[in-house]
Motif scaffolding. Sequence first.
Motif, mmCIF file in Angstrom:
data_model
loop_
_atom_site.group_PDB
_atom_site.id
_atom_site.type_symbol
_atom_site.label_atom_id
_atom_site.label_comp_id
_atom_site.label_asym_id
_atom_site.label_seq_id
_atom_site.Cartn_x
_atom_site.Cartn_y
_atom_site.Cartn_z
ATOM 1 N N ILE A 11 -99.723 -111.852 -36.114
ATOM 2 C CA ILE A 11 -99.343 -111.049 -37.277
ATOM 3 C C ILE A 11 -100.304 -109.868 -37.461
ATOM 4 O O ILE A 11 -99.889 -108.716 -37.657
ATOM 5 N N ALA A 12 -101.614 -110.162 -37.389
ATOM 6 C CA ALA A 12 -102.603 -109.093 -37.551
ATOM 7 C C ALA A 12 -102.472 -108.061 -36.443
ATOM 8 O O ALA A 12 -102.588 -106.851 -36.689
ATOM 9 N N LEU A 13 -102.205 -108.535 -35.218
ATOM 10 C CA LEU A 13 -102.046 -107.611 -34.098
ATOM 11 C C LEU A 13 -100.795 -106.749 -34.274
ATOM 12 O O LEU A 13 -100.809 -105.551 -33.980
ATOM 13 N N ALA A 40 -98.326 -101.552 -35.153
ATOM 14 C CA ALA A 40 -97.431 -100.686 -35.928
ATOM 15 C C ALA A 40 -98.112 -99.368 -36.280
ATOM 16 O O ALA A 40 -97.465 -98.306 -36.307
ATOM 17 N N ALA A 41 -99.421 -99.430 -36.536
ATOM 18 C CA ALA A 41 -100.168 -98.215 -36.865
ATOM 19 C C ALA A 41 -100.674 -97.494 -35.618
ATOM 20 O O ALA A 41 -100.881 -96.284 -35.634
ATOM 21 N N THR A 42 -100.882 -98.265 -34.548
ATOM 22 C CA THR A 42 -101.428 -97.710 -33.304
ATOM 23 C C THR A 42 -100.605 -98.243 -32.133
ATOM 24 O O THR A 42 -100.997 -99.221 -31.474
ATOM 25 N N ARG A 54 -108.125 -96.505 -28.472
ATOM 26 C CA ARG A 54 -108.547 -95.961 -29.765
ATOM 27 C C ARG A 54 -107.616 -94.834 -30.200
ATOM 28 O O ARG A 54 -107.256 -93.981 -29.371
ATOM 29 N N PRO A 55 -107.192 -94.818 -31.470
ATOM 30 C CA PRO A 55 -106.292 -93.744 -31.910
ATOM 31 C C PRO A 55 -106.972 -92.367 -31.870
ATOM 32 O O PRO A 55 -108.172 -92.268 -31.964
#
Length: 269
Positions: A212-214, A219-221, A268-269
């Motif tokens: 879930i955390a991943l 979703a953001a990266t 890394r974003p």
Amino acid sequence: MRARWRSVGALMALVRWPNALIAAAGVAAGGWWVGQLTLAVAFAMLAAISLTAVANAWNDANDVEIDRVAHPERPLPRGLLSIADAWAVTATAAALAIGFSFTAKAALGLLTVGVIAAMLAYPRVKRAGLAGNVLVAVLASLPFLYGAAAGGNARAGLALVAIAAPLHLARELAKDLADVAGDATFRRTLPLSAGPRVTRALVLAALVLFAIALALLVAATPQMAFAMLPAVVLALWAVRDTFGGLRRAPSLFKASMVCAIVALVIARP
């Protein structure tokens, strides 16, 4: 000279130098994630190494009798070091950790004092079973927060802690399953109090939390999806071995964490 090198080797084994390097790598990954590999991050890495030494030396000093059964290869059961040596390492490493942390950032220095207090309380907390596992999982995940905080963005490190903590929790539970014989006489770990089936179910639950955390991070990266694939595969392999009763699951979870650190670095974003 040979005896001196044996003593150095025993000290390195006492503090679990591979784990110390992984902790330092976690700090570096946290700093890199927020785009800041500064001198402050370097001091935070030294603090993480010192804190790893505190945790392991103190734990071994309190677990000598358990380790005679579960881990007879460790320096204290083998007689290569004494309990007094372990206490001295604990005190020295604690002082270094506080000094390095305050040098990196004042807030990290204050956090380190609390972390050391939690580490010193751990031998009592772990008697409660799952509470001890959760405490270790959180403490072992803090290097990411240290790196991000030293880099000036502590909030970004919390997302990394949310990914790391479930993996560390799964590893701690898998270690307890593997150490049942040594623990039976001295403490009531979760496999001994609730049974192996419940413990394995919680390992699986920890992996679900990791997923879930991943997923939230991906979703953001989005580039993290491919980078994290090796970590996910190793974690699934570890769960399979946990349910199969194999003793290599803790090592697989550790390898999964190393792969996760590498993924953070390359995506890394």
